[in-house]
Design a protein around this motif. Structure first.
Motif, PDB file in Angstrom:
ATOM      1  N   TYR A  67       0.852  -1.196   0.000  1.00  0.00           N
ATOM      2  CA  TYR A  67       0.000   0.000   0.000  1.00  0.00           C
ATOM      3  C   TYR A  67       0.887   1.245   0.000  1.00  0.00           C
ATOM      4  CZ  TYR A  67      -4.023   2.968   1.112  1.00  0.00           C
ATOM      5  OH  TYR A  67      -5.009   3.915   1.071  1.00  0.00           O
ATOM      6  N   LYS A  68       1.899   1.209   0.869  1.00  0.00           N
ATOM      7  CA  LYS A  68       2.824   2.351   0.967  1.00  0.00           C
ATOM      8  C   LYS A  68       3.595   2.546  -0.342  1.00  0.00           C
ATOM      9  CE  LYS A  68       3.268   1.981   5.963  1.00  0.00           C
ATOM     10  NZ  LYS A  68       4.135   1.612   7.086  1.00  0.00           N
ATOM     11  N   SER A  69       3.914   1.443  -1.023  1.00  0.00           N
ATOM     12  CA  SER A  69       4.630   1.586  -2.300  1.00  0.00           C
ATOM     13  C   SER A  69       3.735   2.259  -3.338  1.00  0.00           C
ATOM     14  CB  SER A  69       5.141   0.235  -2.801  1.00  0.00           C
ATOM     15  OG  SER A  69       4.084  -0.587  -3.230  1.00  0.00           O
ATOM     16  N   PHE A  70       2.438   1.945  -3.322  1.00  0.00           N
ATOM     17  CA  PHE A  70       1.499   2.641  -4.214  1.00  0.00           C
ATOM     18  C   PHE A  70       1.457   4.125  -3.875  1.00  0.00           C
ATOM     19  CE2 PHE A  70      -1.771  -0.290  -6.475  1.00  0.00           C
ATOM     20  CZ  PHE A  70      -0.750  -1.061  -7.008  1.00  0.00           C
ATOM     21  N   LEU A  71       1.406   4.454  -2.590  1.00  0.00           N
ATOM     22  CA  LEU A  71       1.387   5.876  -2.188  1.00  0.00           C
ATOM     23  C   LEU A  71       2.639   6.601  -2.686  1.00  0.00           C
ATOM     24  CD1 LEU A  71       0.001   5.732   1.489  1.00  0.00           C
ATOM     25  CD2 LEU A  71      -1.176   6.592  -0.569  1.00  0.00           C
ATOM     26  N   LYS A  72       3.784   5.924  -2.611  1.00  0.00           N
ATOM     27  CA  LYS A  72       5.032   6.533  -3.111  1.00  0.00           C
ATOM     28  C   LYS A  72       4.945   6.792  -4.616  1.00  0.00           C
ATOM     29  CE  LYS A  72       7.981   6.671   0.369  1.00  0.00           C
ATOM     30  NZ  LYS A  72       8.454   7.930   0.890  1.00  0.00           N
ATOM     31  N   GLU A  73       4.446   5.807  -5.366  1.00  0.00           N
ATOM     32  CA  GLU A  73       4.336   6.012  -6.812  1.00  0.00           C
ATOM     33  C   GLU A  73       3.370   7.149  -7.117  1.00  0.00           C
ATOM     34  OE1 GLU A  73       3.408   3.808 -11.055  1.00  0.00           O
ATOM     35  OE2 GLU A  73       3.811   2.572  -9.305  1.00  0.00           O
ATOM     36  N   ILE A  74       2.240   7.177  -6.426  1.00  0.00           N
ATOM     37  CA  ILE A  74       1.252   8.256  -6.641  1.00  0.00           C
ATOM     38  C   ILE A  74       1.904   9.609  -6.380  1.00  0.00           C
ATOM     39  CG2 ILE A  74      -0.866   9.290  -5.704  1.00  0.00           C
ATOM     40  CD1 ILE A  74      -1.831   6.332  -5.215  1.00  0.00           C
ATOM     41  N   LYS A  75       2.666   9.708  -5.292  1.00  0.00           N
ATOM     42  CA  LYS A  75       3.348  10.963  -4.952  1.00  0.00           C
ATOM     43  C   LYS A  75       4.339  11.366  -6.046  1.00  0.00           C
ATOM     44  CE  LYS A  75       6.538  12.988  -1.664  1.00  0.00           C
ATOM     45  NZ  LYS A  75       7.490  12.740  -0.583  1.00  0.00           N
ATOM     46  N   HIS A  76       5.135  10.413  -6.511  1.00  0.00           N
ATOM     47  CA  HIS A  76       6.172  10.725  -7.498  1.00  0.00           C
ATOM     48  C   HIS A  76       5.600  10.998  -8.887  1.00  0.00           C
ATOM     49  CE1 HIS A  76       9.701  10.259  -4.996  1.00  0.00           C
ATOM     50  NE2 HIS A  76       9.077   9.239  -4.417  1.00  0.00           N
ATOM     51  N   GLN A 101       3.060  12.825  -9.392  1.00  0.00           N
ATOM     52  CA  GLN A 101       2.644  14.238  -9.294  1.00  0.00           C
ATOM     53  C   GLN A 101       1.432  14.555 -10.176  1.00  0.00           C
ATOM     54  OE1 GLN A 101       6.060  16.781  -9.847  1.00  0.00           O
ATOM     55  NE2 GLN A 101       7.222  15.749  -8.264  1.00  0.00           N
ATOM     56  N   LEU A 102       0.422  13.675 -10.117  1.00  0.00           N
ATOM     57  CA  LEU A 102      -0.802  13.886 -10.888  1.00  0.00           C
ATOM     58  C   LEU A 102      -2.004  14.162  -9.981  1.00  0.00           C
ATOM     59  CD1 LEU A 102      -0.374  11.010 -13.516  1.00  0.00           C
ATOM     60  CD2 LEU A 102       0.041  13.452 -13.851  1.00  0.00           C
ATOM     61  N   ASN A 103      -1.731  14.369  -8.689  1.00  0.00           N
ATOM     62  CA  ASN A 103      -2.799  14.611  -7.713  1.00  0.00           C
ATOM     63  C   ASN A 103      -3.875  13.531  -7.755  1.00  0.00           C
ATOM     64  OD1 ASN A 103      -1.616  17.035  -6.732  1.00  0.00           O
ATOM     65  ND2 ASN A 103      -2.410  18.102  -8.543  1.00  0.00           N
ATOM     66  N   GLU A 104      -3.438  12.277  -7.856  1.00  0.00           N
ATOM     67  CA  GLU A 104      -4.373  11.149  -7.905  1.00  0.00           C
ATOM     68  C   GLU A 104      -4.702  10.676  -6.494  1.00  0.00           C
ATOM     69  OE1 GLU A 104      -3.027   8.457 -11.618  1.00  0.00           O
ATOM     70  OE2 GLU A 104      -1.439   8.923 -10.186  1.00  0.00           O
ATOM     71  N   THR A 105      -5.873  10.146  -6.363  1.00  0.00           N
ATOM     72  CA  THR A 105      -6.228   9.440  -5.135  1.00  0.00           C
ATOM     73  C   THR A 105      -5.813   7.982  -5.315  1.00  0.00           C
ATOM     74  OG1 THR A 105      -8.405   8.784  -5.940  1.00  0.00           O
ATOM     75  CG2 THR A 105      -8.250  10.926  -4.799  1.00  0.00           C
TER      76      THR A 105
END
Length: 191
Positions: A109-118, A120-124
């Motif tokens: 889950y945390k790895s998904f959060l890291k990818e979402i952050k990197h 930089q598309l403001n995705e949920t």
């Protein structure tokens, strides 16, 4: 652009040099007629031995692999095999998040959060998971078509008993495979 040919010691076969590929072209094929027109205009190609049929088959298998790989990469919009392989893992993680088997405290889950952050598309997380499902499903669907077509073309090449059949298969392969993918994808969109 005019075609480049090599003459063989068999008057019924010429070799057409198409980029990095040398294709045996038998008399009766429209490309052979282009060769005749060039010869009539005064061009005298270098004479070589025709490629033996079994050697042509071996080369043709590699050409089919190359065509399929090119299409696969164009559909995936990347030629990074590690990235493509990771999509199956991401699909598994996304499914387990949705099913409640992976939670906010888990590494995946945390790895998904890291990818979402990197990214930089403001995705949920939900928007990202939907993209993962869509991309993985589309790629899996297209891969099944590609794998089937690769087997089909290699089988037809193996069964071929003359140059013309092999040449026609290779000349047709890319457009035919792409047409099947487009037709199949558009039929999914209509369901």
């Amino acid at each position: 652009m005019s075609k480049v040919f090599k003459k063989t010691n068999n008057p019924n076969i010429v070799i057409w040099i198409n980029g990095d590929i040398e294709i045996n072209v038998p008399r009766g094929n429209p490309i052979f007629n282009e060769y005749l027109a060039i010869v009539e205009s005064g061009y005298e190609p270098v004479q070589v031995e025709p490629v033996p049929l079994e050697e042509l088959k071996s080369t043709s298998y590699l050409i089919v692999d190359s065509i399929v790989k090119e299409i696969r990469y164009s559909i995936a919009k990347t030629n990074d095999d590690a990235e493509i392989a990771g999509w199956a893992v991401k699909y598994y993680i996304a499914k387990n998040i949705i099913d409640g088997n992976i939670t906010e405290t888990d590494f995946e889950y945390k790895s998904f959060l890291k990818e979402i952050k990197h990214r930089q598309l403001n995705e949920t997380m939900n928007a990202f998971i939907l993209k993962v499902f869509k991309n993985a499903a589309t790629y899996t669907f297209v891969s099944s078509i590609l794998d089937g077509e690769k087997y089909f073309y290699k089988k037809k090449i193996k069964e071929a008993t003359d140059y013309e059949v092999i040449n026609n298969l290779l000349l047709d392969a890319k457009d035919s495979i792409m047409s099947k993918i487009i037709t199949s994808l558009s039929s999914i969109g209509n369901n």
